[in-house]
Write an enzyme that holds these catalytic residues in place. Structure first.
Site, PDB file in Angstrom:
ATOM      1  N   ASP A   3       1.019  -1.147   0.350  1.00  0.00           N
ATOM      2  CA  ASP A   3       0.288   0.139   0.310  1.00  0.00           C
ATOM      3  C   ASP A   3       0.719   1.105   0.149  1.00  0.00           C
ATOM      4  OD1 ASP A   3      -2.657   1.686   0.555  1.00  0.00           O
ATOM      5  OD2 ASP A   3      -1.910   1.974   2.659  1.00  0.00           O
ATOM      6  N   SER A   4       0.758   2.479  -0.580  1.00  0.00           N
ATOM      7  CA  SER A   4       1.004   3.302  -0.052  1.00  0.00           C
ATOM      8  C   SER A   4       1.428   3.787   1.315  1.00  0.00           C
ATOM      9  CB  SER A   4       0.177   5.102  -0.301  1.00  0.00           C
ATOM     10  OG  SER A   4      -1.239   5.247   0.336  1.00  0.00           O
ATOM     11  N   TYR A  35      -0.338   8.666  -2.196  1.00  0.00           N
ATOM     12  CA  TYR A  35      -0.591   8.288  -3.882  1.00  0.00           C
ATOM     13  C   TYR A  35      -1.199   8.767  -4.491  1.00  0.00           C
ATOM     14  CZ  TYR A  35       2.822   4.362  -3.476  1.00  0.00           C
ATOM     15  OH  TYR A  35       4.118   3.350  -3.601  1.00  0.00           O
ATOM     16  N   CYS A  66      -4.337  -1.514  -1.739  1.00  0.00           N
ATOM     17  CA  CYS A  66      -4.407  -0.580  -1.951  1.00  0.00           C
ATOM     18  C   CYS A  66      -5.024  -0.307  -3.409  1.00  0.00           C
ATOM     19  CB  CYS A  66      -3.088   0.639  -2.398  1.00  0.00           C
ATOM     20  SG  CYS A  66      -3.316   2.180  -2.844  1.00  0.00           S
ATOM     21  N   THR A  68      -6.276   3.269  -5.038  1.00  0.00           N
ATOM     22  CA  THR A  68      -5.326   3.825  -6.046  1.00  0.00           C
ATOM     23  C   THR A  68      -4.339   2.968  -6.717  1.00  0.00           C
ATOM     24  OG1 THR A  68      -5.442   5.985  -4.376  1.00  0.00           O
ATOM     25  CG2 THR A  68      -4.453   6.241  -6.446  1.00  0.00           C
ATOM     26  N   GLU A 145      -2.590   8.658   8.345  1.00  0.00           N
ATOM     27  CA  GLU A 145      -1.148   8.611   8.316  1.00  0.00           C
ATOM     28  C   GLU A 145      -0.078   9.278   9.086  1.00  0.00           C
ATOM     29  OE1 GLU A 145       1.371   6.541   6.266  1.00  0.00           O
ATOM     30  OE2 GLU A 145      -0.433   5.836   5.270  1.00  0.00           O
ATOM     31  N   CYS A 177     -11.093   2.859  -0.007  1.00  0.00           N
ATOM     32  CA  CYS A 177      -9.412   3.335   0.197  1.00  0.00           C
ATOM     33  C   CYS A 177      -9.106   2.705   1.082  1.00  0.00           C
ATOM     34  CB  CYS A 177      -9.278   4.812   0.285  1.00  0.00           C
ATOM     35  SG  CYS A 177      -7.574   5.111   0.767  1.00  0.00           S
ATOM     36  N   THR A 178      -7.684   1.942   0.725  1.00  0.00           N
ATOM     37  CA  THR A 178      -7.874   0.568   2.362  1.00  0.00           C
ATOM     38  C   THR A 178      -7.885   1.931   3.740  1.00  0.00           C
ATOM     39  OG1 THR A 178      -5.571   0.799   2.066  1.00  0.00           O
ATOM     40  CG2 THR A 178      -7.061  -1.659   1.435  1.00  0.00           C
ATOM     41  N   HIS A 179      -7.630   3.269   3.361  1.00  0.00           N
ATOM     42  CA  HIS A 179      -7.353   3.701   4.665  1.00  0.00           C
ATOM     43  C   HIS A 179      -8.486   4.337   5.399  1.00  0.00           C
ATOM     44  CE1 HIS A 179      -3.341   4.653   3.076  1.00  0.00           C
ATOM     45  NE2 HIS A 179      -3.091   5.224   4.140  1.00  0.00           N
TER      46      HIS A 179
HETATM   47  N1  DGL Z   1      -4.738   3.190   0.818  1.00  0.00           N
HETATM   48  C1  DGL Z   1      -4.646   3.865  -0.462  1.00  0.00           C
HETATM   49  C2  DGL Z   1      -6.388   3.354  -0.776  1.00  0.00           C
HETATM   50  O1  DGL Z   1      -6.870   1.994  -1.344  1.00  0.00           O
HETATM   51  C3  DGL Z   1      -4.381   5.159  -0.768  1.00  0.00           C
HETATM   52  C4  DGL Z   1      -4.232   6.508  -0.346  1.00  0.00           C
HETATM   53  C5  DGL Z   1      -3.659   6.931  -0.633  1.00  0.00           C
HETATM   54  O2  DGL Z   1      -1.852   6.637  -0.558  1.00  0.00           O
HETATM   55  O3  DGL Z   1      -3.722   8.221  -1.479  1.00  0.00           O
HETATM   56  O4  DGL Z   1      -6.154   3.914  -2.434  1.00  0.00           O
END
Ligand code: DGL
Length: 263
Positions: A3-4, A35, A66, A68, A145, A177-179
């Site tokens: 992931d990012s 990302y 991720c 993205t 983050e 988004c996994t975040h």
């Molecule tokens: N966790 C990521 C996703 O699922 C990327 C978040 C990011 O780095 O902008 O898209």
């Protein structure tokens, strides 16, 4: 798994739950996160660099945890490595389709994911009758983050970003988004109890399990696997977030990109 940054840990947690015998090697590109605002070419390049790093461990499969990166690099990485590659977008779309009753689905994600239209495409391919509305929430991942996912600041940011979706008759909202699962409490509070939040982790872990099972590659050892975590930025912050989320005393090994690799 990659992931990012720390977002993919939401998938790690579910893989640990469903597949406790599997060893996970995780790379969070925290030095180059987020990302979301980056160009597709940059995200493709970064994803490939991480895959090049991970492949030295001879993994049974690669999981692009991720959205993205999945949106722009999944097919390319599939053609690039000799092992199965799993992304998080189709699993998220499938989970949303089995949850929705009205067929009116919201999608939130990074600028890159929303711009790619990957969720709309996946949803339409799986079920032509659903209607999807999407919204980029570029402020969410940076907040996570920084470890601020339980702060009052987070609730304010979530409230402001999701305001335009609140008046729509959605019954399901994909956390694309996994975040974002780190912000589940705040998102649920803002969207209200009638909107089901969909996190692709569970369905992704199921897909991983099915692939490994079909290939006869599920781990059978009774020893507890030793997971490894790498990150390209501050390992202290990564560890702090990972320990809080996973409830385990993990250690993160810093990886420094060569200057020629950094954009
Ligand atoms: N966790 C990521 C996703 O699922 C990327 C978040 C990011 O780095 O902008 O898209």
């Amino acid at each position: 798994m990659l992931d990012s940054g720390v977002g993919g840990l939401t998938v790690v947690k579910e893989v640990m739950r469903q597949l406790p015998q599997e060893q996970i090697i995780y790379f969070g590109d925290t030095a180059r996160s987020p990302y979301g605002p980056r160009s597709s070419d940059e995200v493709r390049l970064f994803t490939r660099q991480i895959v090049d790093y991970l492949i030295q461990f001879q993994p049974k499969m690669i999981v692009i945890a991720c959205n993205t990166a999945t949106a722009v690099a999944l097919e390319e990485i599939r053609a690039y490595v000799p092992v199965p590659v799993v992304g998080v977008i189709y699993p998220g779309a499938r989970a949303a389709l089995s949850a929705t009753k009205t067929g009116y689905i919201g999608v939130i994600g990074t600028d890159g994911t929303i711009r790619s239209g990957a969720y709309e495409l996946a949803l339409k391919r799986l079920s032509p009758h659903v209607e999807a509305v999407s919204k980029a929430c570029p402020t969410f991942a940076p907040l996570v983050e920084k470890g601020l996912f339980q702060s009052s600041e987070a609730l304010g940011v979530v409230r402001e970003s999701l305001e335009p979706l609140r008046s729509l008759p959605l019954d399901t909202l994909i956390l694309g988004c996994t975040h974002y699962p780190f912000l589940t409490d705040a998102i649920q509070l803002v969207m209200g109890p009638d909107v089901q939040l969909i996190n692709s982790a569970e369905e992704t872990a199921r897909e991983i399990s099915t692939i490994l099972h079909d290939k006869g590659e599920l781990a059978h050892s009774l020893d507890t696997p030793v997971h490894q975590f790498f990150c390209s930025g501050d390992p202290e912050m990564f560890q702090k977030i990972a320990r809080a989320w996973l409830g385990e005393q993990i250690c993160a090994v810093p990886v420094v990109w060569r200057m020629s690799q950094i954009l």
